[in-house]
Design a protein around this motif. Sequence first.
Motif, PDB file in Angstrom:
ATOM      1  N   THR A  22       0.853  -1.306  -0.078  1.00  0.00           N
ATOM      2  CA  THR A  22       0.046  -0.088   0.057  1.00  0.00           C
ATOM      3  C   THR A  22       1.162   1.363  -0.146  1.00  0.00           C
ATOM      4  O   THR A  22       0.599   2.291  -0.692  1.00  0.00           O
ATOM      5  CB  THR A  22      -0.916   0.043   1.168  1.00  0.00           C
ATOM      6  OG1 THR A  22      -1.635  -1.213   1.297  1.00  0.00           O
ATOM      7  CG2 THR A  22      -1.800   1.411   1.348  1.00  0.00           C
ATOM      8  N   ILE A  23       1.830   1.259   0.635  1.00  0.00           N
ATOM      9  CA  ILE A  23       2.897   2.315   0.902  1.00  0.00           C
ATOM     10  C   ILE A  23       3.396   2.557  -0.534  1.00  0.00           C
ATOM     11  O   ILE A  23       3.572   3.619  -1.114  1.00  0.00           O
ATOM     12  CB  ILE A  23       3.930   2.234   1.986  1.00  0.00           C
ATOM     13  CG1 ILE A  23       3.382   1.854   3.300  1.00  0.00           C
ATOM     14  CG2 ILE A  23       4.940   3.170   1.726  1.00  0.00           C
ATOM     15  CD1 ILE A  23       4.287   1.419   4.391  1.00  0.00           C
ATOM     16  N   VAL A  24       3.727   1.658  -1.261  1.00  0.00           N
ATOM     17  CA  VAL A  24       4.561   1.843  -2.529  1.00  0.00           C
ATOM     18  C   VAL A  24       3.374   2.602  -3.461  1.00  0.00           C
ATOM     19  O   VAL A  24       3.964   3.176  -4.087  1.00  0.00           O
ATOM     20  CB  VAL A  24       4.994   0.486  -3.068  1.00  0.00           C
ATOM     21  CG1 VAL A  24       5.555   0.324  -4.582  1.00  0.00           C
ATOM     22  CG2 VAL A  24       6.309   0.042  -2.348  1.00  0.00           C
ATOM     23  N   ASN A  25       2.205   1.822  -3.483  1.00  0.00           N
ATOM     24  CA  ASN A  25       1.277   2.247  -4.376  1.00  0.00           C
ATOM     25  C   ASN A  25       0.916   3.701  -4.139  1.00  0.00           C
ATOM     26  O   ASN A  25       0.855   4.563  -5.101  1.00  0.00           O
ATOM     27  CB  ASN A  25       0.112   1.390  -4.449  1.00  0.00           C
ATOM     28  CG  ASN A  25       0.265   0.149  -5.057  1.00  0.00           C
ATOM     29  OD1 ASN A  25       0.745  -0.024  -6.123  1.00  0.00           O
ATOM     30  ND2 ASN A  25      -0.486  -0.811  -4.369  1.00  0.00           N
ATOM     31  N   ASP A  26       0.816   4.075  -2.947  1.00  0.00           N
ATOM     32  CA  ASP A  26       0.550   5.458  -2.471  1.00  0.00           C
ATOM     33  C   ASP A  26       1.546   6.346  -2.982  1.00  0.00           C
ATOM     34  O   ASP A  26       1.261   7.488  -3.545  1.00  0.00           O
ATOM     35  CB  ASP A  26       0.416   5.519  -0.948  1.00  0.00           C
ATOM     36  CG  ASP A  26      -0.961   5.148  -0.489  1.00  0.00           C
ATOM     37  OD1 ASP A  26      -1.894   4.603  -1.422  1.00  0.00           O
ATOM     38  OD2 ASP A  26      -1.404   4.803   0.527  1.00  0.00           O
ATOM     39  N   ILE A  27       2.877   6.101  -2.678  1.00  0.00           N
ATOM     40  CA  ILE A  27       4.127   6.982  -2.783  1.00  0.00           C
ATOM     41  C   ILE A  27       4.221   7.203  -4.441  1.00  0.00           C
ATOM     42  O   ILE A  27       4.136   8.370  -4.904  1.00  0.00           O
ATOM     43  CB  ILE A  27       5.248   6.333  -2.279  1.00  0.00           C
ATOM     44  CG1 ILE A  27       5.246   6.638  -0.859  1.00  0.00           C
ATOM     45  CG2 ILE A  27       6.339   7.267  -2.863  1.00  0.00           C
ATOM     46  CD1 ILE A  27       6.349   5.664  -0.195  1.00  0.00           C
ATOM     47  N   LEU A  28       4.268   5.937  -5.068  1.00  0.00           N
ATOM     48  CA  LEU A  28       4.409   6.265  -6.616  1.00  0.00           C
ATOM     49  C   LEU A  28       3.228   6.882  -7.281  1.00  0.00           C
ATOM     50  O   LEU A  28       3.250   7.595  -8.333  1.00  0.00           O
ATOM     51  CB  LEU A  28       4.739   4.751  -7.246  1.00  0.00           C
ATOM     52  CG  LEU A  28       5.843   4.345  -6.757  1.00  0.00           C
ATOM     53  CD1 LEU A  28       6.280   2.806  -7.684  1.00  0.00           C
ATOM     54  CD2 LEU A  28       7.207   5.024  -6.829  1.00  0.00           C
ATOM     55  N   GLY A  29       2.035   6.477  -6.908  1.00  0.00           N
ATOM     56  CA  GLY A  29       0.837   6.915  -7.277  1.00  0.00           C
ATOM     57  C   GLY A  29       0.595   8.338  -7.089  1.00  0.00           C
ATOM     58  O   GLY A  29       0.059   9.331  -8.052  1.00  0.00           O
ATOM     59  N   GLU A  30       1.152   8.946  -6.438  1.00  0.00           N
ATOM     60  CA  GLU A  30       1.043  10.519  -5.915  1.00  0.00           C
ATOM     61  C   GLU A  30       1.592  11.223  -6.795  1.00  0.00           C
ATOM     62  O   GLU A  30       1.121  12.348  -7.344  1.00  0.00           O
ATOM     63  CB  GLU A  30       1.660  10.852  -4.452  1.00  0.00           C
ATOM     64  CG  GLU A  30       1.505  12.326  -4.034  1.00  0.00           C
ATOM     65  CD  GLU A  30       1.905  12.651  -2.807  1.00  0.00           C
ATOM     66  OE1 GLU A  30       2.478  13.594  -2.536  1.00  0.00           O
ATOM     67  OE2 GLU A  30       1.442  11.643  -1.699  1.00  0.00           O
TER      68      GLU A  30
END
Length: 217
Positions: A84-92
């Motif tokens: 979730t952290i990876v998706n949130d960071i890259l998605g932002e």
Amino acid sequence: MVNGVLLDEMEKIIEKSTKQTVKQKRIIEAAISAFSEKGYSNTSTSELAKIAEVSEGTIFKHYATKENLLLSLIVPFLKDFFPTIVNDILGEFMNDKCSFEEFLRAFITNRSAFFKENREIFQVVIKEIIYKEELKNELLPYILENGYKCIVEVIEVFKQRGEIKEMPNSFIIKMLGSAIGGFFVSNFVLLNKQSVSNAEIEEMVFFILNGLGQPSQ
């Protein structure tokens, strides 16, 4: 989690957890509170014992060292929330108008701010990973497995736009991980710096672009 303080996020999770005994939960809650208020290095196990209303021996019985206590918070947290952290960071930072250079700058700036806020925790985790083979074997493959797919998707976007050279994705990820990871470890762990400057971030972006960026036509 993109910009938050790690211990604040852990506290929310611990409140819902039923895996610890009553004493363990008190110790963990005391650790989160004390580490947040005074910092990890400025908090002793005797202080934690007093806050948790347990003996110092109880802390040693369950966790052996203060480092292990901190790791007991971080390792389950990373395993549960890393994807979730990876998706949130890259998605932002990803959008149709974002260039590879802009993405790198935004990502490194954001993570620099995050590590500045969580510097002591980051230092402990990195040092423990370096010296404890079992922790390295437990965490690194998990991080690679769960972050790889998301990072490949980002790389493919910039490849299609002609902003990253045609190289194997595994090689690009290895080089990016080494460069950016080394940047954070050298500054926040080896050099024990409080923060990194915008000029240092620009130098890092320039370095990566000259290795991966497609030259302008």
